[in-house]
Design an enzyme around this catalytic site. Structure first.
Site, mmCIF file in Angstrom:
data_model
loop_
_atom_site.group_PDB
_atom_site.id
_atom_site.type_symbol
_atom_site.label_atom_id
_atom_site.label_comp_id
_atom_site.label_asym_id
_atom_site.label_seq_id
_atom_site.Cartn_x
_atom_site.Cartn_y
_atom_site.Cartn_z
ATOM 1 N N ASP A 53 -10.172 2.601 -3.348
ATOM 2 C CA ASP A 53 -10.973 1.269 -2.642
ATOM 3 C C ASP A 53 -12.998 1.692 -2.920
ATOM 4 O OD1 ASP A 53 -8.220 1.509 -1.697
ATOM 5 O OD2 ASP A 53 -9.312 1.379 0.984
ATOM 6 N N ASP A 107 0.853 -1.594 -0.013
ATOM 7 C CA ASP A 107 0.262 0.020 -0.506
ATOM 8 C C ASP A 107 1.164 1.495 0.242
ATOM 9 O OD1 ASP A 107 -3.080 0.829 0.108
ATOM 10 O OD2 ASP A 107 -2.973 -0.102 1.653
ATOM 11 N N GLU A 128 -1.367 2.124 -4.996
ATOM 12 C CA GLU A 128 -1.312 3.346 -4.691
ATOM 13 C C GLU A 128 -1.711 3.754 -5.626
ATOM 14 O OE1 GLU A 128 -1.902 4.465 -7.879
ATOM 15 O OE2 GLU A 128 -0.464 5.440 -7.036
ATOM 16 N N TRP A 129 -3.820 3.134 -5.610
ATOM 17 C CA TRP A 129 -4.722 4.124 -5.437
ATOM 18 C C TRP A 129 -5.279 4.156 -6.819
ATOM 19 C CZ3 TRP A 129 -2.795 6.500 -1.919
ATOM 20 C CH2 TRP A 129 -2.504 5.706 -0.584
ATOM 21 N N GLY A 130 -4.008 4.426 -8.255
ATOM 22 C CA GLY A 130 -4.271 4.895 -9.441
ATOM 23 C C GLY A 130 -4.221 6.216 -9.886
HETATM 24 C C1 GLA Z 1 -5.944 1.336 1.598
HETATM 25 C C2 GLA Z 1 -6.326 -0.276 0.615
HETATM 26 C C3 GLA Z 1 -7.100 -0.750 0.884
HETATM 27 C C4 GLA Z 1 -7.240 -1.748 2.285
HETATM 28 C C5 GLA Z 1 -6.661 -0.651 3.729
HETATM 29 C C6 GLA Z 1 -5.837 -0.777 4.494
HETATM 30 O O1 GLA Z 1 -6.868 2.005 2.219
HETATM 31 O O2 GLA Z 1 -6.804 0.939 -1.015
HETATM 32 O O3 GLA Z 1 -7.338 -2.143 0.049
HETATM 33 O O4 GLA Z 1 -5.658 -1.895 1.866
HETATM 34 O O5 GLA Z 1 -5.371 0.125 2.774
HETATM 35 O O6 GLA Z 1 -5.687 -0.442 5.537
#
Ligand code: GLA
Length: 405
Positions: free
Chosen positions: A211, A153, A188-190
């Site tokens: 998420d 993450d 890293e969510w894009g």
């Molecule tokens: C981030 C990630 C999630 C999850 C949480 C855990 O938000 O994107 O998928 O792993 O952390 O804290």
């Protein structure tokens, strides 16, 4: 002459055995197909316990999921208990009284694999011990436990792309040198467009969005619903290849608005039709399939969605391609995916809020000729020809497998 012969012979042996390849160059099972499994986060948050995780491993086998390809038990955030006096990362002794190695042995004993979670900073997203500056040591620890996958993450890390690339590469290199084949998921969510670089720094999957929440779409509370992720990921088809997958985040079928991480930001739950759409498009887009519901207690509707072999076959297809978006307007998203045996998977998603009639002439989306049409959700052939006419419910996705005749 003799020497040359020996040399060529050795070279041939090398090629046949793969000797001399680094781990990342090997075609691991993960790199050939999007990984499938179950992830702790949406159901348990950080309130995890080895007892529950073992039960989930049991359920993965007993429910028939493992026979369909679900293979990984992914431990997400919250397992960590700090570091010992030699700076080795350790699990929380109350959550994992038997230790992670014992859990990995248990999971492996069932023919499954174990994933774990860390973060490229000092603390994870939920505030637990993370791996920055301990990459080699942590990778060796994970290897010694028998870990097969690391989700890495990016909370509490600097926002720029250059640092992200360096930090992800550092962990990927450490995993490669750990002595064990450990697949690497970039999370890293894009924001830094990982589809352009994650593969080159050693990632095999990369999250493309923030998420997922347990909702159809964002209506102003923020966060991503199913439709938001479909729209974001639709543009990224050219980056998905065998061995490098766009990760659309966890499947939420069966959660039905459970409180917890997926319940935040207006995640009050979806209908089974919407969960079926998620499964359909995640499969069309070759996303990893990480279920996140309670797989010990699934109702028939959830089983029907998560255990549909025909849709899973489209996800795992050897072509390694993500579908292409052929039409997008206010009502429809139409996707096609060319499969390895020459068939096409066709998905018709009604994104509007009312039932709709549709007539699709295949020619209009580049599919010339006549096809045998098989409904992948009804599990039957529904005819043949050059077009499809029918009704699609609000938020429903029809998926057809077309075989040229
Ligand atoms: C981030 C990630 C999630 C999850 C949480 C855990 O938000 O994107 O998928 O792993 O952390 O804290």
């Amino acid at each position: 002459m003799n020497n040359r012969f020996t040399l060529s012979f050795l070279l041939l042996l090398n090629i046949i055995s793969g000797f001399g390849q680094t781990t990342s160059e090997k075609n691991t099972p993960l790199s050939k197909h999007p990984p499938m499994g179950w992830m702790t986060w949406n159901y348990f948050g950080d309130n995890i316990h080895e007892k529950d995780i073992k039960q989930m491993a049991d359920a993965m086998v007993e429910s028939g999921m493992s026979a369909l390809g679900y293979q990984y038990i992914f431990i997400d955030d919250g397992w960590q208990g700090g570091r010992d006096n030699k700076n080795n990362i350790i699990p929380d002794p109350e959550k994992f009284p038997s230790g992670i190695k014992a859990l990995a042995d248990y999971v492996h004993g069932k023919g499954l694999k174990l994933g774990i979670y860390s973060d490229a900073a000092q603390l994870t997203c939920a505030g637990y011990t993370a791996s920055l500056n301990f990459e080699n040591q942590d990778a060796k620890t994970f290897a010694s436990w028998g870990i097969d996958y690391l989700k890495y993450d990016y909370c509490n890390a600097p926002a720029d792309s250059a640092t992200a690339k360096i930090r992800y590469k550092r962990m990927a290199d450490a995993l490669r040198q750990s002595g064990r084949d450990i697949a690497f998921g970039v999370c890293e969510w894009g924001g830094r467009h990982p589809w352009k670089w994650a593969s080159s720094v050693g990632g095999q999957v990369w999250r493309t969005t923030g998420d997922i929440r347990d909702k159809w779409k964002d209506t102003g509370t923020g966060g991503y619903g199913i439709l938001d992720i479909i729209d974001a990921n639709a543009e990224l088809d050219k980056y998905a290849v065998s061995g490098g997958w766009n990760d659309m985040d966890m499947l939420i079928a069966g959660l039905y608005g459970k409180k917890g991480p997926s319940g935040d930001l207006g995640g009050t739950g979806c209908s089974d039709i919407e969960y079926q759409t998620q499964m359909s498009i995640w499969c069309m887009m070759s996303s990893p399939l990480a279920t996140s519901n309670d797989i010990r207690n699934m109702n028939d509707a959830t089983k029907r969605i998560l255990l549909n072999k025909e849709i899973i076959d489209i996800n795992q297809d050897a072509s390694g391609k993500q579908c292409q978006q052929k039409i997008k307007d206010k009502v429809w998203n139409i996707f096609t995916k060319e499969l390895a045996n020459g068939d096409y998977a066709l998905a018709i998603l009604n994104r509007s809020d009312t039932i709709q009639n549709f007539k699709l002439v295949f020619d209009k989306i580049g599919l010339t000729g006549k096809y045998e049409i098989r409904d992948v959700w009804e599990h039957k052939s529904i005819g043949h020809g050059k077009k499809w006419n029918g009704q699609v419910k609000k938020h429903e996705t029809k998926v057809f497998r077309l075989r040229k005749i």
